[in-house]
Design a protein around this motif. Structure first.
Motif, short mmCIF file in Angstrom:
data_model
loop_
_atom_site.label_atom_id
_atom_site.label_comp_id
_atom_site.label_asym_id
_atom_site.label_seq_id
_atom_site.Cartn_x
_atom_site.Cartn_y
_atom_site.Cartn_z
N ASP B 20 66.46 117.05 202.77
CA ASP B 20 66.81 116.67 201.41
C ASP B 20 65.73 115.86 200.70
OD1 ASP B 20 67.14 114.40 202.87
OD2 ASP B 20 68.83 113.67 201.70
N LEU B 21 64.64 115.53 201.38
CA LEU B 21 63.58 114.74 200.72
C LEU B 21 62.97 115.53 199.56
CD1 LEU B 21 61.55 112.85 203.48
CD2 LEU B 21 63.06 111.90 201.74
N GLU B 23 64.25 118.05 198.00
CA GLU B 23 65.28 118.28 196.98
C GLU B 23 65.49 117.03 196.12
OE1 GLU B 23 68.81 120.06 198.59
OE2 GLU B 23 69.93 119.55 196.78
N ARG B 24 65.56 115.88 196.81
CA ARG B 24 65.76 114.63 196.07
C ARG B 24 64.56 114.30 195.19
NH1 ARG B 24 66.72 111.06 200.85
NH2 ARG B 24 66.12 109.40 199.44
N ARG B 26 62.55 116.43 193.93
CA ARG B 26 62.59 117.40 192.82
C ARG B 26 63.56 116.95 191.73
NH1 ARG B 26 62.71 122.36 195.80
NH2 ARG B 26 64.91 121.99 196.04
N GLU B 27 64.62 116.30 192.17
CA GLU B 27 65.62 115.82 191.20
C GLU B 27 65.20 114.51 190.53
OE1 GLU B 27 69.04 115.67 193.68
OE2 GLU B 27 69.41 117.83 193.53
N SER B 29 63.86 111.64 192.36
CA SER B 29 63.92 110.43 193.17
C SER B 29 62.52 109.99 193.60
CB SER B 29 64.78 110.68 194.42
OG SER B 29 64.57 109.64 195.35
N ALA B 32 62.31 109.28 197.35
CA ALA B 32 62.21 110.47 198.20
C ALA B 32 60.77 110.98 198.21
CB ALA B 32 63.14 111.55 197.69
#
Lengths: 214, 198
Positions: B20-21, B23-24, B26-27, B29, B32
């Motif tokens: 999830d790093l 993904e996070r 990318r969102e 964070s 992350a």
């Protein structure tokens, strides 16, 4: 097979490949090649022992990267400080706007226009008079009006910019409503009031009546 | 499933948890993305410093690699894809840099600390530094492709296929380049050591 050819086989052996056929026998018999094998293995160990980077270099890299991608590491406090500063500024502005003694700023709208009849450029410096019209009196309505007008005071030849501005600005306060004849020029002073009561934009331009490119 | 995480937000030995790093990040964070940088910075900086021979150049290359990672976060499905991608980008950037600089003389940097220095043995550290300097100088005497192949195989611990994939060449080519690099490096070292003993 010469030692030079065996060298490649020795290098492949160091790289983890199976020994070429006959290599073991050659190494037993050749001091130079067995020394090469020893040296290559030492080089391999030395390469693997090449130091890595220290923590300070990694930290510097991390900071540079995060700064470069626009994500400062300690953003929380900065955001709070920025939000507080913006809120304080907005509060001060809203209080000031509602103050009873504050001068009301006029709303910017249509600029005021004043048409100034063009001053004849040629001045008889010796007599200090405007030269006589060359056309006969009564020749046109414009001529009649010009002759009926009081003579325009002569302009000294060395008018400074300041006095020129003063003349135009004072003249611009009197709006000439008469229709100017086609082809005649006039100076137009436009007064634009900004939202600040103390700031007024004065725009001077020359207009030619009947000119479509006005 | 273990619940304790490291400073990097990574559960060691649990590959799925890492996913999830990216993904996070990318969102949006920042934490992350920082964890991603922290996870790969040592390896990337080491690779770049071995290929370029200078810490300053290595920093520049690694910085650019991570910057490109940030711009390309969308292309990754999982964290496992990040490491190999970063290695390819870093190798290519080092190659570009080497072409630009065309074998400029190497200036050693004190920030490249030896293992002996870390272990607290100053005498051994001094001789190690000398040896390392000779080795690094000799490495820069190789062609850019020979050096890359040898560094990927020997210092990064990749096998021939992995090195070939990063370099964008056939495995057989890497095999030959590593062999040539070993023999050439030995000659360069003998030359260097012979010069020192005179």
């Amino acid at each position: 097979m010469s030692c030079e050819e065996w060298e490649k086989a020795i290098a492949f052996l160091v790289d983890g490949e199976e020994a070429a056929k006959g290599l073991a026998e050659h190494l037993d018999a050749c001091d130079a090649c067995s020394r090469l094998l020893r040296n290559l293995r030492e080089d391999q160990a030395a390469l693997q022992a090449i130091p890595t980077v220290d923590s300070a270099a990694r930290e510097a890299l991390r900071n540079d990267v995060l700064r470069r991608v626009g994500r400062p590491r300690r953003t929380g406090r900065r955001w709070y400080a920025a939000a507080a500063a913006i809120a304080a500024a907005l509060t001060i502005v809203s209080i000031w706007v509602r103050m009873p003694g504050r001068p009301a700023a006029p709303m910017p709208g249509e600029p005021e226009r004043a048409v100034v009849r063009r001053v004849p450029k040629r001045v008889d410096s010796a007599a200090g008079k405007v030269p006589m019209a060359t056309r006969k009196a009564g020749g046109s309505r414009w001529d009649a009006e010009r002759q009926a007008e009081p003579p325009v005071p002569p302009r000294p030849a060395d008018l400074s910019m300041d006095s020129e501005w003063g003349r135009i600005l004072s003249a611009s306060q009197q709006v000439d409503k008469r229709p100017a004849p086609r082809g005649s020029t006039s100076e137009v002073a436009m007064r634009i009031q900004t939202s600040d009561p103390n700031v007024v934009i004065l725009w001077l331009k020359e207009e030619v009546k009947g000119d479509s490119n006005e | 499933l273990a619940t304790e995480t490291t400073v990097d937000g990574v559960l060691p030995g649990v590959p799925g948890v890492m996913d999830d790093l990216v993904e996070r990040a990318r969102e949006g964070s920042g934490a992350a993305f920082e964890a991603l940088v922290r996870r790969h910075d040592r390896r990337l900086l080491s690779l770049a410093s071995r290929l370029t021979g200078r810490l300053e150049d290595a920093q520049e290359v690694a910085q650019e690699s991570f910057s490109r990672l940030y711009k390309n976060l969308k292309r990754f499905q999982s964290d496992d894809e990040v490491g190999p991608w970063l290695r390819v980008v870093t190798v290519n950037l080092c190659r570009d840099l080497a072409r630009r600089k065309a074998r400029s003389p190497i200036v050693m940097n004190e920030n490249l600390t030896s293992r002996a220095a870390v272990e607290g043995n100053p005498e051994r550290a001094a001789s190690d530094r000398e040896r390392e300097q000779i080795l690094r100088t000799a490495l820069q005497g190789l062609t850019e492709r020979e050096r890359t192949a040898l560094v990927l195989r020997e210092l990064e611990g990749l096998n021939t296929l992995e090195a070939a994939e990063i370099m964008g060449v056939a495995a057989g080519t890497v095999r030959v380049q590593v062999m040539q690099a070993r023999l050439k490096l030995r000659k360069l070292l003998e030359k260097q050591l012979g010069r020192q003993s005179k």
